[in-house]
Write an enzyme that holds these catalytic residues in place. Structure first.
Site, PDB file in Angstrom:
ATOM      1  N   ASP A 215      -7.763   2.210  -9.834  1.00 40.91           N
ATOM      2  CA  ASP A 215      -6.304   2.057  -9.920  1.00 40.91           C
ATOM      3  C   ASP A 215      -5.869   2.413 -11.337  1.00 40.91           C
ATOM      4  OD1 ASP A 215      -6.166  -0.612 -11.633  1.00 40.91           O
ATOM      5  OD2 ASP A 215      -7.736  -0.858 -10.131  1.00 40.91           O
ATOM      6  N   ASP A 217      -4.251   0.206 -13.245  1.00 36.44           N
ATOM      7  CA  ASP A 217      -3.869  -1.073 -13.815  1.00 36.44           C
ATOM      8  C   ASP A 217      -2.370  -1.279 -13.586  1.00 36.44           C
ATOM      9  OD1 ASP A 217      -4.928  -3.411 -14.976  1.00 36.44           O
ATOM     10  OD2 ASP A 217      -4.102  -2.894 -16.918  1.00 36.44           O
TER      11      ASP A 217
END
Length: 277
Positions: A215, A217
């Site tokens: 991802d 974050d």
């Protein structure tokens, strides 16, 4: 006499798959620091001795800040491992490291607290003395290059080098924290690298990590924010690729002579020679 290479593999969800091993058997190990995260599965990969350990337990029921890192590393060392290859799910702090990327780490920033960071804690069964372990280089450079070579061999691109901020968890970072880490020049953020890599170095193990970016974050102003469901989904999508890297890396490592590198890693401090580990 040449040192026999034995490779410990510490994996997250999906990367504790015993089917990558042949001739497998389960081994229960107790250490002066308690029990490791799970039973260790020993076996071979292409005739190379290996030991597989699920960092969070095979039921994935151990949170990052509750992992018994000392027991895990001690157990692998006691079983004769010379190397440790690990996987870790991470949040990317850079646009140039999109989800699905593999980063072969070369540094870290420690933002954990309250974790046991050394074997040398003055305990009755601990090694004697105080271990001021040098942390540059953080990772075994030869082992890192073997992993990079393995990834290339199986047709997977990876980022050669990266700094990981290890946070305490189990919560994710705030946006302010994420942007702070970016201002430090860090590349990714995770919850498990420290103290695992530090303990491996104390134990004289040749350690390398494959970070899987799952991802971005929470620092980006566009796109989804990090959440458990998306992290697990992205990690699962890349499990087979990481397995390919690990299996190839085992053969790549075993094809080289490691006597001098292993000897050098184990004489950073003289008492490692006579320590029970």
């Amino acid at each position: 006499m040449a040192v026999t290479v034995k490779i410990g593999i510490i994996g997250g969800t999906g990367l504790d798959d015993p089917e990558i091993l042949q001739n497998k058997k389960e081994t229960t190990v107790e250490t002066p620091f308690g029990s490791p995260s799970d039973t260790i599965i020993e076996g071979t990969i292409n005739n190379v001795p290996c030991a597989l350990l699920a960092r969070h337990g095979r039921k994935h029921n151990i949170a990052p800040h509750h992992v018994n890192y000392r027991a895990n590393i001690w157990a692998l060392k006691s079983l004769g491992c010379t190397h440790v290859l690990v996987s870790t799910a991470c949040g990317s702090l850079k646009e140039g490291i999109p989800p699905g990327s593999f980063v072969i780490l070369d540094n870290f920033i420690d933002r954990t607290h309250g974790r046991e960071l050394t074997f040398y804690d003055g305990g009755k069964e601990s090694p004697a003395g105080i271990c001021h372990i040098p942390m540059e280089p953080v990772f075994c450079q030869r082992t890192r290059q073997a992993v990079i070579k393995a990834a290339t061999t199986v047709g997977l691109k990876c980022v050669d080098g990266g700094t990981c901020v290890t946070i305490q968890g189990p919560r994710f970072s705030t946006k302010a924290e994420s942007n702070l880490f970016r201002s430090w020049g860090a590349d990714i953020v995770n919850m498990t690298l420290v103290p695992e890599v530090v303990l491996a170095k104390e134990a004289g193990l040749l350690y390398a990590a494959v970070a899987v970016a799952t991802d971005y974050d929470c620092w980006r102003d566009c796109g989804n924010k990090v959440n458990v469901a998306d992290v697990l989904e992205m990690f699962k999508k890349n499990v087979e690729k990481v397995k390919l890297i690990f299996v190839e890396a085992v053969s790549t490592i075993a094809a080289e002579k490691w006597d001098d590198t292993i000897k050098e890693a184990q004489v950073v401090f003289p008492w490692l020679q006579s320590s029970p580990i």
